[in-house]
Design a protein around this motif. Structure first.
Motif, PDB file in Angstrom:
ATOM      1  N   ILE A  55       0.853  -1.199   0.000  1.00 37.99           N
ATOM      2  CA  ILE A  55       0.000   0.000   0.000  1.00 37.99           C
ATOM      3  C   ILE A  55       0.886   1.245   0.000  1.00 37.99           C
ATOM      4  O   ILE A  55       0.637   2.193  -0.748  1.00 37.99           O
ATOM      5  CB  ILE A  55      -0.932   0.014   1.227  1.00 37.99           C
ATOM      6  N   ALA A  56       1.909   1.255   0.834  1.00 38.29           N
ATOM      7  CA  ALA A  56       2.816   2.408   0.892  1.00 38.29           C
ATOM      8  C   ALA A  56       3.469   2.661  -0.462  1.00 38.29           C
ATOM      9  O   ALA A  56       3.625   3.814  -0.878  1.00 38.29           O
ATOM     10  CB  ALA A  56       3.876   2.194   1.967  1.00 38.29           C
ATOM     11  N   MET A  57       3.814   1.600  -1.166  1.00 36.89           N
ATOM     12  CA  MET A  57       4.468   1.748  -2.462  1.00 36.89           C
ATOM     13  C   MET A  57       3.589   2.507  -3.447  1.00 36.89           C
ATOM     14  O   MET A  57       4.079   3.314  -4.227  1.00 36.89           O
ATOM     15  CB  MET A  57       4.821   0.368  -3.029  1.00 36.89           C
ATOM     16  N   SER A 102      10.537   3.075   0.262  1.00 41.66           N
ATOM     17  CA  SER A 102      10.786   4.504   0.449  1.00 41.66           C
ATOM     18  C   SER A 102      11.435   5.113  -0.783  1.00 41.66           C
ATOM     19  O   SER A 102      11.056   6.199  -1.227  1.00 41.66           O
ATOM     20  CB  SER A 102      11.671   4.724   1.672  1.00 41.66           C
ATOM     21  N   SER A 103      12.371   4.414  -1.327  1.00 43.78           N
ATOM     22  CA  SER A 103      13.062   4.893  -2.522  1.00 43.78           C
ATOM     23  C   SER A 103      12.128   4.916  -3.731  1.00 43.78           C
ATOM     24  O   SER A 103      12.066   5.909  -4.465  1.00 43.78           O
ATOM     25  CB  SER A 103      14.270   4.001  -2.800  1.00 43.78           C
ATOM     26  N   ASP A 159       9.617   7.680  -3.430  1.00 37.67           N
ATOM     27  CA  ASP A 159      10.249   8.999  -3.293  1.00 37.67           C
ATOM     28  C   ASP A 159       9.832   9.689  -1.996  1.00 37.67           C
ATOM     29  O   ASP A 159       9.492  10.877  -1.986  1.00 37.67           O
ATOM     30  CB  ASP A 159       9.959   9.874  -4.506  1.00 37.67           C
ATOM     31  N   CYS A 160       9.840   8.925  -0.904  1.00 39.43           N
ATOM     32  CA  CYS A 160       9.539   9.495   0.410  1.00 39.43           C
ATOM     33  C   CYS A 160      10.669  10.438   0.820  1.00 39.43           C
ATOM     34  O   CYS A 160      11.824  10.237   0.440  1.00 39.43           O
ATOM     35  CB  CYS A 160       9.408   8.390   1.456  1.00 39.43           C
ATOM     36  N   GLY A 161      10.344  11.416   1.633  1.00 34.15           N
ATOM     37  CA  GLY A 161      11.360  12.336   2.124  1.00 34.15           C
ATOM     38  C   GLY A 161      12.225  11.703   3.199  1.00 34.15           C
ATOM     39  O   GLY A 161      13.441  11.880   3.227  1.00 34.15           O
ATOM     40  N   CYS A 162      11.585  10.958   4.102  1.00 30.57           N
ATOM     41  CA  CYS A 162      12.308  10.296   5.184  1.00 30.57           C
ATOM     42  C   CYS A 162      11.431   9.195   5.765  1.00 30.57           C
ATOM     43  O   CYS A 162      10.238   9.130   5.490  1.00 30.57           O
ATOM     44  CB  CYS A 162      12.706  11.286   6.273  1.00 30.57           C
ATOM     45  N   ILE A 163      12.053   8.367   6.576  1.00 25.84           N
ATOM     46  CA  ILE A 163      11.362   7.282   7.273  1.00 25.84           C
ATOM     47  C   ILE A 163      11.466   7.552   8.768  1.00 25.84           C
ATOM     48  O   ILE A 163      12.546   7.897   9.257  1.00 25.84           O
ATOM     49  CB  ILE A 163      12.007   5.913   6.963  1.00 25.84           C
ATOM     50  N   ALA A 198      24.143   3.902   2.637  1.00 29.18           N
ATOM     51  CA  ALA A 198      24.600   3.754   1.249  1.00 29.18           C
ATOM     52  C   ALA A 198      23.620   4.355   0.250  1.00 29.18           C
ATOM     53  O   ALA A 198      24.029   4.908  -0.777  1.00 29.18           O
ATOM     54  CB  ALA A 198      24.835   2.275   0.936  1.00 29.18           C
ATOM     55  N   GLN A 199      22.322   4.272   0.555  1.00 30.71           N
ATOM     56  CA  GLN A 199      21.302   4.793  -0.358  1.00 30.71           C
ATOM     57  C   GLN A 199      20.948   6.257  -0.081  1.00 30.71           C
ATOM     58  O   GLN A 199      20.149   6.844  -0.793  1.00 30.71           O
ATOM     59  CB  GLN A 199      20.039   3.934  -0.281  1.00 30.71           C
ATOM     60  N   GLY A 200      21.534   6.834   0.968  1.00 27.16           N
ATOM     61  CA  GLY A 200      21.289   8.235   1.275  1.00 27.16           C
ATOM     62  C   GLY A 200      19.884   8.533   1.756  1.00 27.16           C
ATOM     63  O   GLY A 200      19.326   9.596   1.492  1.00 27.16           O
TER      64      GLY A 200
END
Length: 110
Positions: free
Chosen positions: A36-38, A60-61, A64-68, A86-88
């Motif tokens: 669902i989040a995707m 999240s990637s 395109d979420c801002g943060c978790i 590693a993924q920033g």
């Protein structure tokens, strides 16, 4: 409010400061079902969840979420933390319940 401003607020414990801390947070988003989040996480949202696994980073990637924000005392393991670095991806943690964490972000955005 930017991600950096959220970091500076000390509202949550910072796990990793990602690459884009100048990103404006659009809204809080609460969801623990990754599929669902995707499809429904708003771009640049502060995603509040208890799902503390590597798939959370992938979603999240993709979304395109801002943060978790890992709520209710959940935390990534060392491997997942390293992958966030590693993924920033910016990651916070808190003992707050999901709703309270999202409400705190909402109030800061107002």
């Amino acid at each position: 409010m930017t991600i950096q401003e959220l970091i500076d607020s000390n509202l949550f414990t910072l796990v990793n400061a990602g690459d884009n801390t100048n990103t404006e947070i659009s809204t809080p988003f609460c969801c623990d079902l990754l599929s669902i989040a995707m499809g429904r996480a708003p771009e640049k949202c502060a995603w509040v969840t208890v799902m503390a696994n590597v798939n959370t980073l992938a979603v999240s990637s993709l979304a395109d979420c801002g943060c978790i924000i890992l709520a209710e005392g959940t935390a990534f393991d060392e491997v997942t933390n390293a992958k966030a670095v590693a993924q920033g991806i910016t990651v916070f943690k808190t003992d707050m319940p999901v709703f309270e964490a999202a409400l705190a972000i909402w109030q800061k955005l107002q």
